[in-house]
Write an enzyme that holds these catalytic residues in place. Structure first.
Site, mmCIF file in Angstrom:
data_model
loop_
_atom_site.group_PDB
_atom_site.id
_atom_site.type_symbol
_atom_site.label_atom_id
_atom_site.label_comp_id
_atom_site.label_asym_id
_atom_site.label_seq_id
_atom_site.Cartn_x
_atom_site.Cartn_y
_atom_site.Cartn_z
ATOM 1 C CB CYS A 80 42.292 46.290 30.679
ATOM 2 S SG CYS A 80 42.379 45.750 28.954
ATOM 3 C CG HIS A 168 47.093 47.432 30.968
ATOM 4 N ND1 HIS A 168 46.747 46.446 31.867
ATOM 5 C CD2 HIS A 168 46.548 47.068 29.789
ATOM 6 C CE1 HIS A 168 46.036 45.527 31.246
ATOM 7 N NE2 HIS A 168 45.891 45.882 29.987
ATOM 8 C CD GLU A 170 48.598 47.340 34.795
ATOM 9 O OE1 GLU A 170 48.178 46.306 34.237
ATOM 10 O OE2 GLU A 170 47.932 48.393 34.859
#
Length: 510
Positions: A80, A168, A170
């Site tokens: 990002c 993202h 994660e």
């Protein structure tokens, strides 16, 4: 030495999650502020991840890392903001996005010839969370994934192991995010995935033995997971040179003082139990402000603990169950984050007692502490316990605290927790408890009108307490809990259920 991934934090709410995902791959990683990259760069670093950020690369004063000895020399992944920074800083163009790039999206094009996307499906779901977008990439940057709205969703710098992704990996909503991170840390960085609970125990015990030698250590036990695991690790390293002190502040759960002491008996730990109920309750009389309650409890704990610790001769060290999120928070990008409430890991103890501090768990996240505890053979009753706040029931009694209110709340809490266990729900909930509200409501019991207390039940799903969702408990179970609490506890005539998530609410009410 332990190989590791270095995660540079630009202030994203998701940075800790990157760390946890990498750790779940049995790869050790550390999170440090972006402006300290060079300080933590050593021969054990196998790769670097740049986190997201609430900042925009287009703003004056936005975070700028020193990537010398990193970019082009070590595998590098920008996530990002990290991806936008690399594009912006090396000759590309980042603009405010015309479309709202927030939420779920799908990778309409994926070039799986590149190792980052090995085995990743076309149309896989990803999670976007940014206001800017990369509109032009620098000359030697090659697009390797796109969504319908975002052409430059992912790129690789040619002739470098440098990648950038504008989503993202994660977060849970990126369905193949763990595979992408595995591709980066294992295939691209070459990490061996040998960081396991067993290897952590072996390394930590050896380090503790070298650090502490024959010195005496004192530890404040709370009965919770962190202090229990810290105590067993220390005991494994230094045996009888560890003394644990468990203080009853009068704000524990029903029968907890006796139960916890009983649990520790069979573990070979040297535990001293201290009954200080009267002191704490006297000092809290009439106090309603939550932060003041915490400070009084913290101060009294330090003083009681200090008195007991001084009864042990030649103590050199104070052990604390500090875990990694506490460490990260205290050295965050912008310094310690705004105080929502005081942490109970009591900062004043080492200074007052003139002791050196040892923190065996300060590299672990909460779920890792539990895994280590299970590997150490600690009973599931202790390892599986829900988190319990340091100030105890003081922050679950809204308003002033009295012995009567503590007793009412202990009884209600016991009914709720035992009910969860009886209905096989306890291990499906991250944390559950009862809050005594400073509200009376009208009720009818028999033929009499009553005007008594309201309690709220609270049960949440979470991983580390940073975010939490309320749990959809069965209506039949909630009805049974309400009936049992109202019928069995004099002083309560109404039970409500809290359906707030964090954010915007917090888990505890105070």
């Amino acid at each position: 030495m332990q190989e590791k991934i270095l995660i540079l934090d630009f202030g994203s709410q998701y940075t800790q999650l990157i760390g946890r995902r990498v750790r779940e791959l049995n790869v050790y990683c550390e999170i440090h502020p972006f402006n300290k990259a060079q300080q933590y760069l050593d021969e054990n670093v196998k790769g670097v991840i740049l986190s997201g950020s609430p900042s925009s690369v287009r703003e004056a004063g936005s975070p700028v890392p020193d990537l010398s000895n990193i970019k082009g020399e070590l595998p590098l992944l920008g996530v990002c903001y990290g991806a936008q920074y690399l594009a912006h800083n090396y000759g590309g163009e980042v603009q405010a996005s015309n479309t709202r790039e927030y939420g779920r999206a799908n990778l309409s094009k994926v070039n799986d010839a590149y190792p980052l996307f090995k085995g990743i499906s076309t149309n896989t779901q990803v999670w976007m969370s940014h206001g800017d977008t990369i509109v032009h990439l620098p000359e030697n940057f090659k697009v390797i994934a796109s969504t319908h709205d975002v052409h430059n969703a992912a790129y690789k710098i040619e002739e470098e192991n440098t990648y950038g992704i504008q989503f993202h990996p994660e977060v849970y909503h990126t369905t193949e995010g763990t595979e992408m991170l595995r591709n980066f840390v294992v295939d691209i960085c070459g990490c061996t995935q040998d960081w396991t609970p067993a290897s952590f125990i072996e390394d930590t015990v050896e380090k503790l033995q070298n650090q502490l030698q024959n010195d005496k250590v004192v530890l404040g036990l709370s009965g919770g997971v962190d202090s229990t695991v810290a105590a067993v690790l220390l005991h494994k390293a230094i045996g009888k040179n560890l003394t644990c002190i468990f203080v009853d502040n009068g704000l524990l759960r029903k029968n907890e003082f006796e139960t916890v002491l009983e649990n520790y008996k069979g573990m070979g730990l040297n535990v001293i139990g201290v009954d200080a109920k009267k002191r704490f309750l006297d000092d809290l009389a009439g106090v309603t402000e939550p932060e003041q309650k915490r400070k009084i409890i913290g101060r009294d704990f330090i003083e009681v603990f200090d008195i007991e610790a001084h009864k042990i001769q030649d103590v050199k060290w104070l052990a604390q169950g500090t875990i990694y999120p506490d460490v990260i928070e205290s050295v965050s990008v912008n310094g310690p984050s705004a105080t929502i409430k005081s942490h109970h890991n009591v900062g004043g103890l080492p200074e007052k007692m003139n002791l050196k501090v040892v923190e065996p768990l300060n590299l672990l996240f909460k779920d890792e502490v539990r895994r280590v505890g299970r590997t150490l053979g600690i009973k599931e009753d202790l390892i599986g316990r829900h988190p319990f706040p340091g100030p105890g029931l003081a922050v679950r009694i809204l308003g002033d605290i009295t012995a009567d209110k503590v007793s009412i709340l202990q009884e209600a809490d016991a009914i709720f927790i035992n009910g969860l266990k009886d209905w096989d729900l306890y291990n499906k909930v991250w944390q559950a408890f009862v809050v005594l509200l400073p509200v009376q409501s009208v009720g009818v019991m028999g033929d009499e009108r009553t005007y008594e207390n309201v309690v709220s039940l609270r049960a949440v799903h979470s991983t580390d307490g940073m975010t939490a969702d309320w749990v959809h408990l069965p209506y039949e179970f909630l009805a049974k809990m309400s009936n049992d609490i109202i019928n069995k506890i004099r002083g309560i005539n109404r039970v409500v259920y809290d359906i707030s998530s964090k954010p915007p609410a917090t888990i505890e009410w105070e």
